[in-house]
Enzyme design. Structure first.
Site, PDB file in Angstrom:
ATOM      1  N   GLN A  43       0.811  -1.215   0.000  1.00  0.00           N
ATOM      2  CA  GLN A  43       0.000   0.000   0.000  1.00  0.00           C
ATOM      3  C   GLN A  43       0.845   1.266   0.000  1.00  0.00           C
ATOM      4  O   GLN A  43       0.371   2.317  -0.434  1.00  0.00           O
ATOM      5  CB  GLN A  43      -0.903   0.024   1.236  1.00  0.00           C
ATOM      6  CG  GLN A  43      -2.005  -1.020   1.244  1.00  0.00           C
ATOM      7  CD  GLN A  43      -2.720  -1.065   2.581  1.00  0.00           C
ATOM      8  OE1 GLN A  43      -2.115  -1.361   3.606  1.00  0.00           O
ATOM      9  NE2 GLN A  43      -4.004  -0.754   2.583  1.00  0.00           N
ATOM     10  N   HIS A 141       1.766  -9.194   5.308  1.00  0.00           N
ATOM     11  CA  HIS A 141       0.523  -8.448   5.144  1.00  0.00           C
ATOM     12  C   HIS A 141      -0.056  -8.773   3.763  1.00  0.00           C
ATOM     13  O   HIS A 141      -0.040  -7.950   2.850  1.00  0.00           O
ATOM     14  CB  HIS A 141       0.775  -6.945   5.278  1.00  0.00           C
ATOM     15  CG  HIS A 141      -0.464  -6.132   5.464  1.00  0.00           C
ATOM     16  ND1 HIS A 141      -0.676  -5.330   6.567  1.00  0.00           N
ATOM     17  CD2 HIS A 141      -1.574  -5.995   4.696  1.00  0.00           C
ATOM     18  CE1 HIS A 141      -1.844  -4.729   6.464  1.00  0.00           C
ATOM     19  NE2 HIS A 141      -2.415  -5.121   5.326  1.00  0.00           N
ATOM     20  N   ASN A 186      -0.700 -10.410   9.547  1.00  0.00           N
ATOM     21  CA  ASN A 186      -1.774  -9.429   9.630  1.00  0.00           C
ATOM     22  C   ASN A 186      -3.092 -10.054   9.192  1.00  0.00           C
ATOM     23  O   ASN A 186      -3.189 -10.619   8.101  1.00  0.00           O
ATOM     24  CB  ASN A 186      -1.476  -8.226   8.733  1.00  0.00           C
ATOM     25  CG  ASN A 186      -2.607  -7.218   8.756  1.00  0.00           C
ATOM     26  OD1 ASN A 186      -2.802  -6.513   9.740  1.00  0.00           O
ATOM     27  ND2 ASN A 186      -3.382  -7.157   7.683  1.00  0.00           N
ATOM     28  N   GLU A 187      -4.092  -9.974  10.067  1.00  0.00           N
ATOM     29  CA  GLU A 187      -5.457 -10.410   9.740  1.00  0.00           C
ATOM     30  C   GLU A 187      -5.469 -11.783   9.081  1.00  0.00           C
ATOM     31  O   GLU A 187      -5.919 -11.954   7.944  1.00  0.00           O
ATOM     32  CB  GLU A 187      -6.148  -9.375   8.859  1.00  0.00           C
ATOM     33  CG  GLU A 187      -6.348  -8.042   9.556  1.00  0.00           C
ATOM     34  CD  GLU A 187      -7.051  -6.999   8.693  1.00  0.00           C
ATOM     35  OE1 GLU A 187      -7.364  -7.304   7.516  1.00  0.00           O
ATOM     36  OE2 GLU A 187      -7.282  -5.888   9.186  1.00  0.00           O
ATOM     37  N   TYR A 329     -13.169  -2.510  12.490  1.00  0.00           N
ATOM     38  CA  TYR A 329     -13.853  -1.503  11.698  1.00  0.00           C
ATOM     39  C   TYR A 329     -15.375  -1.591  11.822  1.00  0.00           C
ATOM     40  O   TYR A 329     -16.054  -0.586  11.868  1.00  0.00           O
ATOM     41  CB  TYR A 329     -13.533  -1.658  10.207  1.00  0.00           C
ATOM     42  CG  TYR A 329     -12.089  -1.700   9.825  1.00  0.00           C
ATOM     43  CD1 TYR A 329     -11.416  -0.543   9.427  1.00  0.00           C
ATOM     44  CD2 TYR A 329     -11.384  -2.896   9.810  1.00  0.00           C
ATOM     45  CE1 TYR A 329     -10.082  -0.576   9.041  1.00  0.00           C
ATOM     46  CE2 TYR A 329     -10.048  -2.938   9.430  1.00  0.00           C
ATOM     47  CZ  TYR A 329      -9.410  -1.781   9.048  1.00  0.00           C
ATOM     48  OH  TYR A 329      -8.092  -1.824   8.672  1.00  0.00           O
TER      49      TYR A 329
END
Length: 379
Positions: A43, A141, A186-187, A329
């Site tokens: 990103q 990620h 990550n996640e 979120y």
């Protein structure tokens, strides 16, 4: 089992000045509360073909989906990291959470470390430390090297546990003197679902009709990938605690994305469905990390499609995290689905979970309203 605590990533829509004159300020938070910003390599960095970097699965995925953007340039953090650190200082941030590009640091599976990639991360970390910004580093990620996907299908193959551990070893050795907070994955739940159930994130595998995936099996692959993520995390955590923790004094954890689930009615069926949603979405990763095994609900419904931990693996995964990272979120109400879970045909993660999700506020694939109030239910 070692004590596990939650590290919560909170996304703020405004900056705090550091003064206590505002209606809502830092003074409303306890001492030691950390305000930071967060991103990932694909990103933020750009420079996808510079200084020896090789493609990750994000590169292949974005360039093979014509309606998607790509990270070829993005924020150009590879060249502008000093400007970004200055912005962090001006915004009065305490920390910066970023990820390392595996394919920038190690461009070939077991080849030498890319010295230019290594120097970039050393420069970035030093710049952060020099300005009083705490680096929080994520190792994976959603962006494992494309060469591993081509060679042995990446996270679908247990071989990746060894390769991920070797990559982590380089990171701990080279950066660990300045990094005190490591996140291995990550996640993990979202990576497994998006990349291997829905096919809408890399490597884009699925078998759901209408999703136009070229390869994949949504009934098995999300669970296989999730299993290998947990084993890789446990392996890396063990390496860190055996070889680095005492010298470097850091902590290591695993992060998931959480949704604040609540039953849509007061019925018993919806209450049971809400617990089932929590088991599938949150407990899938948390169960093994805390208790050493998957939730009973998942094992019963998924059956033989669910990988099984050996006794040794269970003990290695259990308690392997110093903290659990929570990215939060959304909130959703849960209604029990009247459909029977698929036992034939084309089952997938969502048909196994077998609930109807109704997200609060506006939600689409590209934007959504954050529901910070729902984190209380998550915790």
């Amino acid at each position: 089992m070692e004590k596990t605590f939650a590290l919560i990533t909170i996304f703020l829509a405004f900056a705090f000045s550091g003064k206590c004159s505002d209606v809502f300020s830092r003074c409303d938070f306890p001492e030691g509360f950390v305000f930071g910003s967060s991103t990932s390599a694909y990103q933020w960095e750009g420079a996808v073909a510079e200084d020896g970097r090789k493609p990750s699965v994000w590169d292949r995925f974005c360039h093979s989906h014509n309606n998607q953007g790509n990270g070829d340039i993005t924020c150009d953090g590879y060249h502008k990291y000093k400007e970004d650190v200055k912005l962090m200082v001006d915004t009065n941030l305490d920390a910066f959470r970023f990820s390392i590009s595996w394919s920038r640091l190690i461009p070939n599976r077991r080849g030498p470390v890319n010295q230019k990639g290594l120097q970039f991360y050393k420069n970035l970390i030093q710049e952060l430390v020099n300005h009083g910004i705490e680096p929080y580093v994520t190792l994976h990620h959603f962006d494992h090297p494309q060469y591993l996907e081509d060679e042995y299908e990446g996270w679908l193959n247990h071989m990746i546990v060894e390769d991920f551990t070797a990559y982590a070893d380089v990171c701990f050795r080279e950066f660990g003197n300045h990094v005190k907070f490591w996140t291995t994955i990550n996640e993990g739940n979202i990576f497994s679902i998006g990349g291997y159930n829905d096919g809408d994130s890399p490597p884009g595998r699925c078998s759901i009709p209408g999703q136009n995936c070229l390869l994949g099996n949504s009934s098995t692959e999300p669970y296989i990938v999730g299993h290998n993520l947990l084993l890789a995390h446990a392996s890396v955590s063990r390496l860190y605690k055996q070889n680095y923790k005492d010298k470097q004094g850091g902590s290591i954890g695993f992060s998931i994305l959480t949704i604040g689930f609540s039953p849509s009615t007061s019925s018993k069926d919806d209450a049971i469905a809400t617990q089932r949603a929590n088991d599938f979405f949150n407990g899938w990763m948390l169960g093994p990390l805390i208790y050493g095994d998957y939730p009973d609900t998942m094992k019963r419904i998924v059956g033989s499609r669910m990988p099984v931990f050996s006794e040794e693996e269970s003990e290695q995964v259990k308690g392997s995290s110093d903290y659990i990272g929570i990215n939060h979120y959304l909130a959703a109400s849960i209604t029990n689905s009247k459909l029977k879970p698929s036992i034939s045909g084309n089952p997938d993660f969502y048909s196994d979970m077998n609930v109807i999700l109704s997200f609060f506020a506006n939600f689409s694939s590209s934007e959504y309203d954050v529901a910070p109030w729902a984190i209380e239910a998550v915790l």
